[in-house]
Design an enzyme around this catalytic site. Structure first.
Site: not given
Length: 417
Positions: A107, A289
């Site tokens: 992440d 992202d």
């Protein structure tokens, strides 16, 4: 209030738990970049909620700079029931000595590393309790746990000492994985500890570099589109880039200065559609992202895109749907990032048709991966370039120089979807 109560009640057990912890190990020097294989998975328990999950995450990211440990505004964040991530990239990471192997989500939208969502944290001789609790809120869940320092093994001979690791006491939204390896900016860890609310936590990349394990303070990430529910088809390179994974020159741009996108791996870009160069999104700020599946655009830009493509909203999937004839006429999107224009082809704009039924769609339909961010442009985070965008390019987060790199790959023009 719920978050504060959970932190306070969990903190009462610190004195009891704190007596059970220990320390230490040797640093193994490795001056070359280190590459981890990463697997892309479609989590079928969350796949039918892709749009809701991505929008909830985006909302959580936008409000994150205004929140602190124990004070996350869950009325803002949990606007959908907490559930599993729909599409994710995972790496196998060892914690402790001997190491316990954990499957962790990769992440760039967060920076804490933690385990215990699935397989519980196992204390060993290298585990040391810090006396802190850690809490992180995500768009699709949260974690509350104890904070340890421990030995982390990312690859054979690549062992990070004294890495902060959260050991989950309670977590929600991460079934099927063991936790997260957060590789975003270190500032995202600030305010996640209790009672040391002013402390920030060095990331795995920060510690690998400071301990002399890697030659550069950067991460290179290679992805690829897939046609199956799970495939080990990516690489995460700590300390450098893998030049075999890209075909064009790397374009670097600085992390945007616009808030709140500058809290993350944020960039400035504009988007146009087709040979006519119709503006979809004027130059603005947003983020890249790995924790978001789709390409999300501010609501006004999304409306423009929908109008240009003629797509209709599909109620079953939440995605835009095209007829085969409309798909034949679909044109490329063009992303101007820095001084380089990146083409996002018609095939790149569609969900893999082999996986249509996995998200509740029809086998013979065409669904678009461009969707609504859920807010209008002009709020400082007007797009999210998620995984379905990033997997078409090579992606670099250069931490030392606060910049992002992108390059074309063999998959940029692929027609596999």
């Amino acid at each position: 209030m719920r978050a504060g109560l959970r932190l306070a009640s969990a903190f009462l057990c610190i004195v009891v738990l704190g007596s059970q912890h220990t320390s230490n190990g040797l640093v193994v020097q490795n001056k070359s970049p280190v590459t981890l294989p990463i697997a892309r998975r479609l989590n079928v328990t969350g796949a039918t909620n892709i749009v809701k999950l991505d929008q909830a995450r985006a909302k959580a990211l936008k409000t994150r700079p205004q929140t602190h440990a124990g004070k996350a505004r869950r009325t803002d964040i949990f606007n959908v029931p907490a559930t599993n991530e729909a599409v994710d990239y995972v790496a196998t990471v060892g914690v402790g000595s001997p190491p316990t192997q954990y499957s962790l989500l990769i992440d760039t939208g967060s920076s804490n590393t933690w385990v215990g969502a699935g397989k519980p944290f196992v204390e060993t001789s290298t585990s040391k309790f810090t006396g802190n609790l850690v809490e992180v809120t995500y768009g699709s869940g949260f974690v509350l746990g104890e904070e340890f320092t421990d030995q982390v093994t990312l690859a054979p001979g690549f062992v990070i000492q004294n890495q902060a690791i959260g050991a989950a006491i309670e977590s929600q939204g991460f079934d099927g994985v063991d936790g997260i390896i957060g590789i975003g900016p270190v500032d995202l860890t600030c305010g996640t500890l209790f009672p040391d609310v002013t402390e920030c936590i060095p990331t795995v990349t920060d510690n690998a570099f400071s301990q002399g394990l890697i030659p550069a303070h950067e991460i290179g990430i290679a992805f690829a589109p897939i046609q199956s529910l799970e495939s080990t088809n990516g690489e995460l390179t700590f300390g450098g880039i893998d030049e075999s994974k890209f075909t064009g020159p790397l374009t670097f741009v600085p992390i945007t200065s616009t808030s709140p996108a500058n809290e993350f791996v944020g960039i400035d870009q504009s988007i146009t559609y087709g040979s006519a160069g119709t503006v979809v999104l004027p130059s603005t700020s947003g983020i890249t992202d790995t924790g978001t599946t789709l390409l999300l655009l501010a609501s006004d830009a999304f409306a423009t895109y929908q109008d240009l493509t003629g797509a209709v909203l599909d109620n079953a999937t939440g995605l835009l749907r095209l007829t085969p004839a409309q798909f034949e006429n679909l044109e490329s999107l063009f992303f101007l990032i820095g001084n380089t224009t990146f083409e996002f082809t018609p095939n790149a704009q569609i969900w893999p048709r082999a996986l249509n039924t996995a998200i509740g769609g029809q086998e013979d339909s065409v669904y678009l991966i461009v969707n609504d961010l859920g807010s209008l442009s002009g709020e400082g985070l007007d797009f999210v370039d998620g995984m379905t965008f990033l997997e078409r390019f090579y992606y670099v987060f250069d931490i030392a120089n606060s910049r992002v790199g992108l390059a074309t790959t063999q998959f940029t023009d692929a027609t596999t979807n």
